[in-house]
Design an enzyme around this catalytic site. Structure first.
Site, PDB file in Angstrom:
ATOM      1  N   LYS A 193       0.831  -1.262   0.023  1.00  0.00           N
ATOM      2  CA  LYS A 193      -0.022   0.093   0.016  1.00  0.00           C
ATOM      3  C   LYS A 193       0.837   1.121  -0.049  1.00  0.00           C
ATOM      4  O   LYS A 193       1.766   1.389   1.095  1.00  0.00           O
ATOM      5  CB  LYS A 193      -0.866   0.092   1.340  1.00  0.00           C
TER       6      LYS A 193
ATOM      7  N   LYS B 101     -11.128  12.517   7.626  1.00  0.00           N
ATOM      8  CA  LYS B 101     -10.678  12.019   8.981  1.00  0.00           C
ATOM      9  C   LYS B 101     -10.768  13.115  10.034  1.00  0.00           C
ATOM     10  O   LYS B 101     -10.542  14.408   9.471  1.00  0.00           O
ATOM     11  CB  LYS B 101      -9.230  11.622   9.029  1.00  0.00           C
TER      12      LYS B 101
ATOM     13  N   ASP C 184       1.285   6.434   5.608  1.00  0.00           N
ATOM     14  CA  ASP C 184       0.224   5.598   5.086  1.00  0.00           C
ATOM     15  C   ASP C 184       0.873   4.963   3.966  1.00  0.00           C
ATOM     16  O   ASP C 184       0.182   3.907   3.526  1.00  0.00           O
ATOM     17  CB  ASP C 184      -1.001   6.077   4.990  1.00  0.00           C
TER      18      ASP C 184
ATOM     19  N   ARG D 108      -7.469  -0.894   0.780  1.00  0.00           N
ATOM     20  CA  ARG D 108      -7.702  -2.181   0.140  1.00  0.00           C
ATOM     21  C   ARG D 108      -8.128  -1.978  -1.394  1.00  0.00           C
ATOM     22  O   ARG D 108      -8.230  -2.757  -2.215  1.00  0.00           O
ATOM     23  CB  ARG D 108      -9.113  -2.938   0.876  1.00  0.00           C
TER      24      ARG D 108
END
Length: 505
Positions: A268, A280, A291, A354
Site C-alpha cells: 500500500k 478523517k 500511510d 484495500r
C-alpha cells in the site's frame, strides 16, 4: 507554473561498523564493554589492562549507583589519564538477539558526536546475536529532520566490534548492517513529509534504488493505469492534483530457472491519507504521511535482495496514490471496477488501502502467476484495537506453512506477527446487491478488510500483513525512533533471504 520536483532524500546516515579480530592495538578514545546477565565478557580482562581500569570493580561501583545489565542501559566512566578518555558499560540483557538489538541501538544513541567507539562483546556470541546487535547499531542511529538550526549531534563515525578472539565475523556483521539499513530506508520513506512525497516522488525514488541494486523497474502513470484498467488505484487517486502511480520492481537471482520459487509482494503506497470525502478528524490525519509504510517496506526490501543473495524470484508492486477530498474525488456509493473486472461498492472513501491493493493483487494473479502472494499495509485501525501498539502486527493467511514462515521471520527480525482468523462466516459483512463486495462495513474491521482482499488472491498461497499496530513508535525506545517505524521491511527481508522462504508451501 511548473511544480518543483523535490530534491532526492539521502539514505539515512549510520556509522561505519566493522568487525575486529582480536583487541585493536590502537582503539578509539571511548571503549564500550557489553555486560550481560552473566557479567563481563571474557575479553574484558584484557580490555581492562589496556584501559588501566579494573572493570570488575567498576561494574560493582556502577551497579551500586543504579546501573544494571538490562538491555539498553548505559553508564559512562571518565578516565583522567592516557589516550582513552572514557569507558562505558552497556547492558546486553539476557544475551538474546532481541536484547542485543536493543543494546546495539542504545550504544548508537550514546555514540552520537563521537568519532569512533570500540565495543567489546561477549566471546561466543552466536551469529544471530551478533547480527541483531549490528542491526541495532544501524537502527539506533536513525534520524530524520529538515532543521537548519541546531540539528543535533551527528551519528558516530565508526564503531569497531570485537570479542577479543581471532575469529572472522565480517559476513555476519554485514548481513546485520544490510537488514538494519533496510529498516532505516523504510523509515526514511515513511517519514518524508507529503509536501515532498507524492506518488511520482515515490516512483522516482524506487527507480533510483532499482538502478543502484540490479532491479528491473516499470512505472505506470495515470494514463497507463486507465488504459490497463487499474480502477481501484485511479479511483483513490482521482481527488488529488498529484496523480497515482503503480510501481513494479523485479529481482531475479543468478542462475534462476523456471523452477525457482516466485514471490510477489504488494504494498500500500498511500502517500497521504485525508480519508477523502469521508474526511478523517484532524488528530487522525496527523501521521498519515506514513500511510505508504507498506509500499516503502516493499521498496526497501527489494533494494536489499541482491546484497543478501536471495535465492527466490521476487516482484514488488507498490500501489501509490494520494487520497484527497475535492470535486473530482471518488464518492461513497460509487461502484469501482478493479483490474480484471471485479467490482466494489464504495461505502467509505477512507477504506482506500484495500481499493489500491486489490488492483495490485489482481494484476499479480492474472499477469505474474507467482507461487506465493503477500500484501503489506498499514490498513486498519481495528488491528490496533485487537493487538495494541508496538508489540505485534496482524497476519492473515490462507496457507499454514506460509504463515509459519512469516511468523518465524517476524520473531527473528524483531517485527513480530500474530496470526488472525479468516472466518468465512463474516463474508456477509462485505456483501452488497449491487457489486461483488463493499469496501467498508460493520463488524470486525481488520478481518473484513482481509476477507475483502482474499477475493483478489486467486486461490494462491496468500498472506496479508496489517501492520498499523507497529507502524508508529511513541518514543525513542529500543531500536525505534519517535515516529514511523518502517514496519515490515526487516521482516520481509529476513524472510526472503532465509535459506528456503517457500518451504512447505
Amino acid at each position: 507554473m511548473a511544480r518543483r520536483t523535490p530534491a532526492r532524500t539521502a539514505v539515512p546516515a549510520a556509522p561505519a561498523v566493522v568487525w575486529q579480530a582480536g583487541l585493536p592495538a590502537h582503539g578509539a578514545r571511548t571503549w564500550v564493554i557489553l555486560v550481560g546477565a552473566a557479567g563481563l565478557p571474557d575479553a574484558a580482562k584484557d580490555a581492562g589492562e589496556r584501559l588501566g581500569v579494573d572493570l570488575e570493580r567498576l561494574l560493582e561501583a556502577l551497579t551500586g549507583t543504579g546501573f544494571s545489565p538490562g538491555a539498553g542501559r548505559v553508564a559512562a566512566y571518565p578516565l583522567l589519564a592516557g589516550e582513552i578518555t572514557q569507558v562505558v558499560l552497556a547492558g546486553a540483557g539476557d544475551g538474546s538477539p532481541r536484547d542485543l538489538r536493543h543494546a546495539g541501538a542504545a550504544i548508537a544513541r550514546f555514540g552520537r558526536g563521537h568519532d569512533e567507539l570500540t565495543t567489546v562483546v561477549a566471546e561466543g556470541i552466536d551469529d544471530a546475536g551478533l547480527q541483531a546487535f549490528a542491526e541495532g547499531v544501524v537502527l539506533g542511529s536513525f534520524t530524520f529532520h529538515r532543521k537548519t538550526v541546531d540539528p543535533g549531534k551527528p551519528v558516530a563515525g565508526r564503531i569497531v566490534l570485537t570479542d577479543g578472539t581471532d575469529t572472522d565475523r565480517d559476513e555476519v556483521v554485514e548481513r546485520g548492517l544490510v537488514i538494519g539499513r533496510t529498516g532505516c530506508l523504510a523509515r526514511e520513506l515513511a517519514t518524508t513529509p507529503s509536501n515532498e512525497k507524492d506518488p511520482a516522488w515515490l516512483a522516482a525514488r524506487a527507480t533510483e534504488l532499482a538502478k543502484a541494486n540490479g532491479l528491473d523497474v516499470r512505472v505506470w502513470d495515470e494514463k497507463q493505469l486507465a488504459a490497463d484498467g487499474f480502477g481501484g488505484i485511479l479511483a483513490v487517486g482521482q481527488g488529488s492534483v498529484r496523480p497515482p502511480r503503480l510501481i513494479r520492481l523485479d529481482y531475479t537471482p543468478p542462475g534462476a530457472t523456471k523452477n525457482t520459487p516466485y514471490v510477489v509482494l504488494v504494498g500500500k503506497g498511500i502517500t497521504y491519507d485525508t480519508g477523502g470525502l469521508s474526511l478523517k478528524p484532524r488528530e487522525s490525519m496527523v501521521s498519515m504521511k506514513r500511510d505508504m509504510t507498506g509500499g516503502g517496506s516493499v521498496i526497501a526490501t527489494m533494494a536489499a535482495l541482491r546484497d543478501l543473495g536471495a535465492k527466490v524470484r521476487v516482484t514488488g508492486l507498490v500501489c501509490a496514490a494520494e487520497n484527497m477530498p475535492s470535486g473530482t474525488a471518488y464518492r461513497p456509493d460509487d461502484i469501482v471496477r478493479h483490474y480484471g473486472g471485479r467490482t466494489t461498492e464504495v461505502k467509505n472513501t477512507d477504506a482506500e488501502g484495500r481499493m489500491v491493493l486489490a488492483d495490485g493483487l489482481a494484476y499479480a494473479v492474472e499477469e505474474l502467476k507467482p507461487d506465493v502472494l503477500v500484501d503489506i499495509a498499514t490498513l486498519t485501525g481495528a488491528i490496533k484495537m485487537a493487538l495494541g501498539s508496538m508489540l505485534y502486527g496482524g497476519l492473515f493467511a490462507t496457507d499454514d506453512a506460509l504463515a509459519d514462515n512469516l511468523v518465524e521471520a517476524g520473531f527473528v527480525s524483531g517485527e513480530q506477527l500474530w496470526r488472525m482468523p479468516l472466518p468465512v462466516e463474516y463474508a456477509d459483512y462485505i456483501s452488497t446487491p449491487v457489486a461483488d463486495a463493499v469496501n467498508s462495513s460493520k463488524g470486525p474491521g481488520s478481518i473484513t478488510a482481509a476477507l475483502f482482499l482474499k477475493n483478489f488472491s486467486g486461490g494462491l498461497p496468500w498472506a496479508h500483513l496489517d501492520l498499523s499496530s507497529i507502524a508508529e513508535s511513541p518514543r525513542d525506545e529500543f531500536e525505534y525512533t519517535l515516529g514511523a517505524t518502517g514496519a515490515g521491511a526487516r521482516l520481509l527481508t529476513t524472510w526472503l533471504t532465509s535459506p528456503n522462504p517457500t518451504a512447505g508451501i
